[in-house]
Design a protein around this motif. Structure first.
Motif, short mmCIF file in Angstrom:
data_model
loop_
_atom_site.label_atom_id
_atom_site.label_comp_id
_atom_site.label_asym_id
_atom_site.label_seq_id
_atom_site.Cartn_x
_atom_site.Cartn_y
_atom_site.Cartn_z
N UNK A 154 32.05 -18.50 77.96
CA UNK A 154 31.52 -17.68 79.05
C UNK A 154 31.89 -16.23 78.78
N UNK A 155 31.01 -15.31 79.18
CA UNK A 155 31.26 -13.89 78.94
C UNK A 155 30.64 -13.06 80.05
N UNK A 156 31.10 -11.81 80.13
CA UNK A 156 30.53 -10.86 81.08
C UNK A 156 30.01 -9.66 80.28
N UNK A 157 28.83 -9.19 80.64
CA UNK A 157 28.20 -8.08 79.92
C UNK A 157 28.92 -6.78 80.27
N UNK A 171 27.24 -5.61 74.40
CA UNK A 171 28.68 -5.70 74.20
C UNK A 171 29.21 -6.57 75.33
N UNK A 172 29.89 -7.66 75.00
CA UNK A 172 30.36 -8.60 76.01
C UNK A 172 31.87 -8.79 75.91
N UNK A 173 32.47 -9.14 77.05
CA UNK A 173 33.87 -9.54 77.08
C UNK A 173 33.90 -11.04 77.34
N UNK A 174 34.30 -11.79 76.33
CA UNK A 174 34.38 -13.25 76.47
C UNK A 174 35.69 -13.59 77.15
N UNK A 175 35.68 -14.68 77.91
CA UNK A 175 36.85 -15.04 78.69
C UNK A 175 37.92 -15.74 77.85
N UNK A 176 37.74 -15.79 76.53
CA UNK A 176 38.83 -16.19 75.65
C UNK A 176 39.61 -14.97 75.16
N UNK A 177 39.24 -13.76 75.66
CA UNK A 177 39.98 -12.54 75.38
C UNK A 177 39.42 -11.70 74.24
N UNK A 178 38.26 -12.03 73.72
CA UNK A 178 37.69 -11.30 72.58
C UNK A 178 36.41 -10.60 73.02
N UNK A 179 36.25 -9.34 72.59
CA UNK A 179 34.99 -8.62 72.81
C UNK A 179 34.06 -8.96 71.67
N UNK A 180 32.83 -9.32 72.01
CA UNK A 180 31.86 -9.70 70.99
C UNK A 180 30.57 -8.92 71.16
N UNK A 181 29.91 -8.69 70.04
CA UNK A 181 28.57 -8.12 70.03
C UNK A 181 27.61 -9.30 70.06
N UNK A 221 35.99 -22.90 85.93
CA UNK A 221 35.51 -22.59 84.58
C UNK A 221 35.68 -21.10 84.26
N UNK A 222 35.57 -20.25 85.27
CA UNK A 222 35.73 -18.80 85.09
C UNK A 222 37.06 -18.37 85.67
N UNK A 223 37.67 -17.30 85.12
CA UNK A 223 38.92 -16.80 85.69
C UNK A 223 38.74 -16.29 87.11
N UNK A 224 39.80 -16.33 87.88
CA UNK A 224 39.76 -15.91 89.28
C UNK A 224 39.68 -14.38 89.44
N UNK A 225 40.08 -13.63 88.41
CA UNK A 225 40.19 -12.17 88.55
C UNK A 225 38.91 -11.41 88.20
N UNK A 226 37.75 -12.08 88.12
CA UNK A 226 36.51 -11.36 87.83
C UNK A 226 35.69 -11.20 89.10
N UNK A 227 34.89 -10.15 89.12
CA UNK A 227 33.94 -9.92 90.19
C UNK A 227 32.57 -10.32 89.67
N UNK A 228 31.85 -11.08 90.44
CA UNK A 228 30.51 -11.50 90.05
C UNK A 228 29.53 -10.46 90.57
#
Length: 150
Positions: free
Chosen positions: A33-36, A46-56, A106-113
């Motif tokens: 899962x990732x957030x744009x 450019x995305x921030x994946x919830x495993x802690x890695x930024x991916x293109x 499935x998603x971390x609690x500290x994100x805003x949707x």
């Protein structure tokens, strides 16, 4: 101008902003899962994946010009085996689906949707959106170090 379409063809009615209820898809082995974070153009983000890695990430051809992806959206990406910092966007989750994923853990609690919220201010209506996620604690040194790492 005369309508050239046949009268026996019926128009499809849109339900709920053009979206139908669909089955919630969970991640599998080589997916995340990732957030744009940023739209880069040419179908890349450019995305921030919830495993802690930024991916293109690249928007796959089936989704291009059919499903619009914006900053702050929650997406499912397929990780590439041969390139760790790159991936492909498989699916976009709508805000109600992302809330369900968050409720299932499935998603971390500290994100805003990101969700479009209609806020009235006097006579005019403004559309606001939450397009960020929140970290627990960061110091200026950590931010300075992360600039050089990424």
């Amino acid at each position: 101008m005369k309508n050239k379409s046949r009268s026996d063809k019926k128009k499809k009615k849109n339900s709920q902003d053009g979206r139908e209820k669909r089955e919630l898809i969970f991640k599998q082995k080589d997916q995340e899962y990732a957030q744009i974070l940023k739209m880069l153009g040419n179908g890349r983000c450019d995305t921030y994946c919830f495993d802690g890695i930024r991916r293109l990430c690249h928007i796959r051809g089936k989704m291009r010009k059919r499903i619009w992806i914006n900053v702050g959206d929650i997406v499912l990406i397929g990780k590439r085996e041969f390139q760790d910092r790159k991936g492909d966007i498989i699916q976009k989750y709508f805000p109600d689906e992302a809330k369900n994923l968050k409720d299932y853990g499935e998603l971390p609690r500290n994100i805003f949707i990101s969700e479009m919220i209609l806020a009235k201010e006097g006579d005019s209506n403004k559309i606001c959106s939450d397009q960020a996620f929140e970290f627990d604690s960061t110091s200026e040194k950590d931010v300075a170090k992360s600039k050089y790492i990424l």
